[in-house]
Design a protein around this motif. Structure first.
Motif, PDB file in Angstrom:
ATOM      1  N   ILE A  26       8.160  -0.710   8.387  1.00 38.11           N
ATOM      2  CA  ILE A  26       9.448  -0.357   8.993  1.00 38.11           C
ATOM      3  C   ILE A  26       9.321  -0.287  10.508  1.00 38.11           C
ATOM      4  O   ILE A  26      10.168  -0.812  11.246  1.00 38.11           O
ATOM      5  N   VAL A  62      14.008  -1.257   2.527  1.00 38.90           N
ATOM      6  CA  VAL A  62      13.623  -0.683   3.822  1.00 38.90           C
ATOM      7  C   VAL A  62      14.462  -1.257   4.964  1.00 38.90           C
ATOM      8  O   VAL A  62      14.423  -0.737   6.083  1.00 38.90           O
ATOM      9  N   VAL A  78      15.261   0.015   8.911  1.00 44.56           N
ATOM     10  CA  VAL A  78      14.824  -0.732  10.099  1.00 44.56           C
ATOM     11  C   VAL A  78      15.882  -0.656  11.195  1.00 44.56           C
ATOM     12  O   VAL A  78      15.562  -0.426  12.371  1.00 44.56           O
TER      13      VAL A  78
END
Length: 269
Positions: free
Chosen positions: A12, A109, A113
């Motif tokens: 990330i 994810v 981000v």
């Protein structure tokens, strides 16, 4: 999903750095543009409201008066972050469709981000605002540390919302335009350019309740409490309780819908 986010925290961070740089790839000034636009926006609002409309100083319930530019900055800095994350996060699956189509990539994810990527600019403007306050003679107090609490709260709120909007946007492409319209209305429905404390006694009770149901009211007023009023979040227990109930509900709803629709993302993109 929370376990996946923790497991992929390094991924990330790396993707967030690349996302931040990629926004301005190819331009001469590069990432400098990320800071220019918000500064210009603040200057325009300051000139219009303070100079043209003679807004003057703004008072708070704590009895502290602050120059309009400082009062405005404390409210608009969190809105810059929230609006950027929500607008960019809504289309994150389309933007990274090449990763969504990879079988082994943890696509849950991607909304994180966007939230982390925008923290770079947000951190700069919090620091910039703090320096401006010091130059105006406002001293540092322990209440300024609440910025970390309010920033974290706003980030969780934004993440929950973009899990929901990004998942729906795959199947309903107009979601991106709808979110932009909501943000255009939201900037005026949130006490950023206008002072809620000055008008609270002059508006009906139902309107007071309606305005405070906006979760960004809690965040913007919290930033002003930290910078100007020097008031702790624990002095607003019912508003704090409402905000966290709303945020947890949106996070649970957003992640649930994202997880349910996730198997169909690759086919629709």
């Amino acid at each position: 999903m929370i376990k996946d986010i923790f497991t992929n925290r390094k991924l990330i961070t790396k993707l967030a750095k690349n996302d931040f740089k990629q926004k301005f790839a190819g331009s001469t000034l590069g990432v400098i543009w990320a800071f220019v636009q918000p500064i210009v926006t603040v200057l325009v609002y300051w000139i219009v409201f303070d100079k043209a409309l003679n807004a003057g100083t703004q008072g708070t319930k704590a009895g502290i008066n602050a120059p309009f530019v400082l009062w405005l900055s404390a409210g608009i800095v969190p809105w810059f972050y929230f609006s950027e994350v929500l607008a960019g996060g809504t289309v994150v699956l389309q933007e990274y469709n090449y990763l969504v189509k990879k079988v082994v990539f943890p696509i849950n994810v991607l909304p994180i981000v966007k939230a982390v990527s925008s923290l770079f600019v947000h951190g700069f403007f919090v620091l910039f605002t703090l320096i401006v306050y010091l130059l105006y003679g406002f001293g540092l107090t322990p209440f300024i540390l609440q910025i970390f609490y309010y920033s974290f709260s706003m980030m969780l709120l934004a993440i929950g919302l973009i899990y929901l909007t990004s998942a729906l946007c795959v199947f309903f492409r107009d979601m991106a335009q709808l979110v932009n319209i909501i943000l255009q209305v939201g900037v005026w429905a949130t006490p950023i350019m206008w002072n809620y404390d000055d008008m609270v006694d002059r508006i009906p009770g139902w309107l007071n309740v309606l305005l405070q149901l906006n979760p960004m009211y809690y965040i913007t007023s919290g930033y002003r409490d930290s910078f100007i009023s020097q008031t702790g979040f624990w002095t607003k227990p019912w508003l704090t309780l409402y905000f966290w109930c709303f945020t947890i509900l949106m996070f649970a709803l957003g992640t649930h819908i994202f997880r349910k629709l996730q198997p169909q993302f690759a086919d629709c993109l």
